[in-house]
Structures are given as structure tokens and as C-alpha cells.
Write a protein that holds these residues in place. Structure first.
Motif, PDB file in Angstrom:
ATOM      1  N   ARG A  76       0.925  -0.990  -0.141  1.00 41.38           N
ATOM      2  CA  ARG A  76      -0.085   0.183   0.004  1.00 41.38           C
ATOM      3  C   ARG A  76       0.694   1.040  -0.263  1.00 41.38           C
ATOM      4  NH1 ARG A  76      -5.316  -1.415   3.707  1.00 41.38           N
ATOM      5  NH2 ARG A  76      -5.858  -3.211   3.142  1.00 41.38           N
ATOM      6  N   PRO A  77       0.443   2.455  -0.821  1.00 39.39           N
ATOM      7  CA  PRO A  77       1.702   3.803  -0.146  1.00 39.39           C
ATOM      8  C   PRO A  77       2.107   3.859   0.847  1.00 39.39           C
ATOM      9  CG  PRO A  77      -1.071   3.732  -1.475  1.00 39.39           C
ATOM     10  CD  PRO A  77      -1.012   2.573  -1.095  1.00 39.39           C
ATOM     11  N   GLU A  78       2.950   4.082   0.924  1.00 41.44           N
ATOM     12  CA  GLU A  78       4.047   4.569   2.030  1.00 41.44           C
ATOM     13  C   GLU A  78       3.015   5.337   3.175  1.00 41.44           C
ATOM     14  OE1 GLU A  78       8.353   6.222   3.834  1.00 41.44           O
ATOM     15  OE2 GLU A  78       7.634   6.362   1.389  1.00 41.44           O
ATOM     16  N   GLY A  79       2.007   5.610   2.643  1.00 38.30           N
ATOM     17  CA  GLY A  79       1.850   7.201   4.078  1.00 38.30           C
ATOM     18  C   GLY A  79       1.356   5.866   4.747  1.00 38.30           C
ATOM     19  N   GLU A  80       0.508   5.626   4.201  1.00 37.57           N
ATOM     20  CA  GLU A  80      -0.838   5.168   4.617  1.00 37.57           C
ATOM     21  C   GLU A  80      -0.396   3.443   5.485  1.00 37.57           C
ATOM     22  OE1 GLU A  80      -4.613   1.319   3.942  1.00 37.57           O
ATOM     23  OE2 GLU A  80      -3.839   2.361   1.954  1.00 37.57           O
ATOM     24  N   VAL A  81       0.737   2.654   4.867  1.00 39.44           N
ATOM     25  CA  VAL A  81       1.976   2.158   5.801  1.00 39.44           C
ATOM     26  C   VAL A  81       2.261   2.638   6.916  1.00 39.44           C
ATOM     27  CG1 VAL A  81       3.643   0.091   5.766  1.00 39.44           C
ATOM     28  CG2 VAL A  81       2.441   1.074   3.715  1.00 39.44           C
ATOM     29  N   ASN A  82       2.817   3.660   6.924  1.00 42.17           N
ATOM     30  CA  ASN A  82       3.084   4.594   7.888  1.00 42.17           C
ATOM     31  C   ASN A  82       2.286   4.508   9.589  1.00 42.17           C
ATOM     32  OD1 ASN A  82       5.748   4.464   7.157  1.00 42.17           O
ATOM     33  ND2 ASN A  82       5.698   6.666   5.556  1.00 42.17           N
ATOM     34  N   ALA A  83       1.279   4.794   8.756  1.00 36.04           N
ATOM     35  CA  ALA A  83       0.367   5.185   9.947  1.00 36.04           C
ATOM     36  C   ALA A  83      -0.387   4.426  10.579  1.00 36.04           C
ATOM     37  CB  ALA A  83      -1.282   6.370   9.006  1.00 36.04           C
ATOM     38  N   LEU A  84      -0.717   2.948   9.647  1.00 38.82           N
ATOM     39  CA  LEU A  84      -0.820   1.306  10.688  1.00 38.82           C
ATOM     40  C   LEU A  84      -0.236   1.494  11.563  1.00 38.82           C
ATOM     41  CD1 LEU A  84      -2.302  -0.169   7.166  1.00 38.82           C
ATOM     42  CD2 LEU A  84      -3.917   0.622   9.207  1.00 38.82           C
ATOM     43  N   MET A  85       1.232   1.442  11.188  1.00 39.71           N
ATOM     44  CA  MET A  85       2.581   1.140  11.681  1.00 39.71           C
ATOM     45  C   MET A  85       1.828   2.457  13.156  1.00 39.71           C
ATOM     46  SD  MET A  85       4.330  -1.415  11.379  1.00 39.71           S
ATOM     47  CE  MET A  85       2.496  -1.944  10.317  1.00 39.71           C
ATOM     48  N   SER A  86       2.013   3.530  13.402  1.00 37.81           N
ATOM     49  CA  SER A  86       2.072   4.087  14.006  1.00 37.81           C
ATOM     50  C   SER A  86       0.723   3.641  14.778  1.00 37.81           C
ATOM     51  CB  SER A  86       1.547   6.023  13.954  1.00 37.81           C
ATOM     52  OG  SER A  86       3.102   6.290  13.188  1.00 37.81           O
ATOM     53  N   LEU A  87      -0.452   3.608  14.332  1.00 44.28           N
ATOM     54  CA  LEU A  87      -0.934   2.970  14.663  1.00 44.28           C
ATOM     55  C   LEU A  87      -0.932   1.992  16.382  1.00 44.28           C
ATOM     56  CD1 LEU A  87      -4.563   3.419  12.496  1.00 44.28           C
ATOM     57  CD2 LEU A  87      -3.968   4.892  14.355  1.00 44.28           C
ATOM     58  N   LEU A  88      -0.423   1.040  15.355  1.00 47.34           N
ATOM     59  CA  LEU A  88       0.226   0.160  15.829  1.00 47.34           C
ATOM     60  C   LEU A  88       0.776   0.250  17.180  1.00 47.34           C
ATOM     61  CD1 LEU A  88       0.353  -3.649  16.548  1.00 47.34           C
ATOM     62  CD2 LEU A  88       2.509  -2.973  14.983  1.00 47.34           C
ATOM     63  N   GLU A  89       1.906   1.242  17.245  1.00 43.58           N
ATOM     64  CA  GLU A  89       2.529   1.508  18.939  1.00 43.58           C
ATOM     65  C   GLU A  89       1.362   2.464  19.651  1.00 43.58           C
ATOM     66  OE1 GLU A  89       6.258   3.595  17.738  1.00 43.58           O
ATOM     67  OE2 GLU A  89       5.440   3.381  15.728  1.00 43.58           O
ATOM     68  N   GLU A  90       0.928   3.197  19.126  1.00 40.70           N
ATOM     69  CA  GLU A  90      -0.937   4.094  19.901  1.00 40.70           C
ATOM     70  C   GLU A  90      -1.702   2.638  20.315  1.00 40.70           C
ATOM     71  OE1 GLU A  90      -4.299   7.099  19.254  1.00 40.70           O
ATOM     72  OE2 GLU A  90      -3.155   7.002  17.694  1.00 40.70           O
ATOM     73  N   TYR A  91      -2.223   1.568  19.913  1.00 43.38           N
ATOM     74  CA  TYR A  91      -3.043   0.775  20.273  1.00 43.38           C
ATOM     75  C   TYR A  91      -1.776   0.253  21.801  1.00 43.38           C
ATOM     76  CZ  TYR A  91      -5.142  -2.828  21.294  1.00 43.38           C
ATOM     77  OH  TYR A  91      -5.998  -4.337  21.574  1.00 43.38           O
TER      78      TYR A  91
END
Length: 247
Positions: A76-91
Motif C-alpha cells: 500500500r502507499p507509504e503514507g498509509e503503511v506508516n499510519a498503520l504502524m503508528s496506530l499499532l504503536e498507539e494501540y
């Protein structure tokens, strides 16, 4: 029916699946329907995770598996992947202490070598913190693909045979299962897919061989514990024969 009514019905029926697996789908569609960026859909999907975990605890599941991020999602687009990884950390940051308090053992399953260092550190932290818990096993599948998992298991078996640790005649279903990420966890009794899609999407191909399937039209960010209870009530009406002739 309301969530309390559904929960009462589940307890009246008595039969509860040991292990429920969910393909969480519909975050992007949820955001698109509201003309919002896709990461907003993923963020709202994180709220649904908490609802379903709470529901799993109330019902008394032994294991809950959530397909959070596939190997294909790396494309997926890099921005979306980075957002998903940030959400994982936030969760993990927001939920780790509460999960631990409630007795939830968190397992992160998949090719975690591809995670960025901050995400990997967060994963290692919550896994270590909750390792001794026994009330519910929460399997979060990150960077996961079932074909890759099976290939990895086959490679481990080949290495053990070549090294003399395993005899070829001892290669059986149990030997392969013991080398999957889910070793020690019962196979799912119920596989749920949200958003109305009707695909397994390379998720637990070996483990769901005899799972009951439940397709929900509800997009993942709109899911609540009531939706989980509806799926379990439906499961309770199934006649599970495991290939045997009905009598």
C-alpha cells in the motif's frame, strides 16, 4: 437484540467457541463513504478492536485472533503503511496496561522482522508484559500471510529432518502444526469476515479447515460486541460434523 440480550442468549445456549478469528475488513470503505482519509478509517477500526476484545472476555473465549496487517499490505502507499504502524504503536501504548489488568495474553504473529524499530519495540514490550496471563489469548496478526507461514513450517521441518532431529516418517499434521505461528493455540471454531466480503484472503489456511464461517455486512469500524455476540449465537445453531455423516 441488544448486547445484553444477546449475551444472555449465548449463556442460555451454553456452547461457546473456544477460538474466534476475525478478518477485519472495511476501514477504507468506511472512510471513503464519509469522504475522510483512509487513516481515519483505520483509527476508528482501532476502537472496534477494544469492543471485540471486551466482548470476548465477557463471553469467555479462550482465544481471539484478529487479522490486522497482511504481508500484501506492505504494498500500500507509504503514507498509509506508516499510519498503520503508528496506530499499532498507539494501540499498544493505550491498551497494554488494561489488557494486562484483564488477564489478556497478547501474541503478535507474523513476519515481525519487517517492522520498524519503534513498532517492534512496542510489540516486544506488550508481549513480554502479558506473557503470563491466561484469561484470553489475543493473537494479533501483523505482516502475516498464511502461505508464507506454511512455507516457513515446511522449511523448519526440512531443516529438522536434514539435521537428524526429526525422522521423515514422523512428519505428520502434528509436526506441521507445531511449527506454525499458532502452535499451542486451538484451531478457530468460528471465522468471521466483516464488510460483506466473501474471501479468506490468505488467513490461517491450515487452521480454519473446519471452522464455521460467518460473513457480516457491517464495516469493521462500526463493529461492536453486539456484532460478535450475533456471530456466536449463529454459531450455536450450527451442526458441526467435521466431515462425518449426520445421524
Amino acid at each position: 437484540m441488544t448486547a445484553p440480550e444477546l449475551l444472555a442468549k449465548i449463556r442460555l445456549n451454553g456452547v461457546v467457541p473456544r477460538h474466534v478469528a476475525i478478518i477485519m475488513d472495511g476501514n477504507g470503505r468506511w472512510a471513503r463513504e464519509r469522504m475522510l482519509p483512509r487513516p481515519i478509517g483505520h483509527r476508528n477500526g482501532m476502537k472496534a478492536v477494544r469492543e471485540v476484545v471486551e466482548g470476548a472476555l465477557e463471553v469467555g473465549l479462550e482465544a481471539l485472533s484478529l487479522f490486522a496487517f497482511s504481508q500484501e499490505n506492505w504494498q500500500r502507499p507509504e503514507g498509509e503503511v506508516n499510519a498503520l504502524m503508528s496506530l499499532l504503536e498507539e494501540y499498544i501504548q493505550k491498551e497494554a496496561d488494561e489488557l494486562h489488568r484483564q488477564g489478556v495474553k497478547v501474541q503478535m504473529l507474523g513476519d515481525l522482522s519487517r517492522l520498524a524499530s519503534a513498532a517492534k519495540a512496542a510489540v516486544d514490550r506488550v508481549v513480554a508484559q502479558t506473557a503470563g496471563n491466561t484469561k484470553l489469548t489475543l493473537n494479533l496478526f501483523i505482516s502475516y500471510g498464511s502461505r508464507a507461514e506454511l512455507t516457513r513450517a515446511a522449511r523448519l521441518i526440512a531443516e529438522d529432518v536434514a539435521a537428524g532431529r526429526l525422522a521423515p516418517e514422523d512428519v505428520d499434521e502434528a509436526a506441521l502444526s507445531a511449527r506454525l505461528y499458532t502452535q499451542g493455540c486451538p484451531d478457530p471454531d468460528l471465522l468471521i469476515r466483516t464488510s460483506g466480503e466473501r474471501r479468506i484472503s490468505n488467513f490461517l489456511l491450515w487452521q480454519v479447515a473446519y471452522a464455521e464461517l460467518f460473513i457480516s455486512p457491517v464495516l469493521w469500524p462500526d463493529w461492536s460486541r453486539a456484532n460478535l455476540y450475533e456471530a456466536i449465537v449463529d454459531f450455536q445453531q450450527r451442526d458441526r460434523r467435521f466431515g462425518k455423516v449426520a445421524v
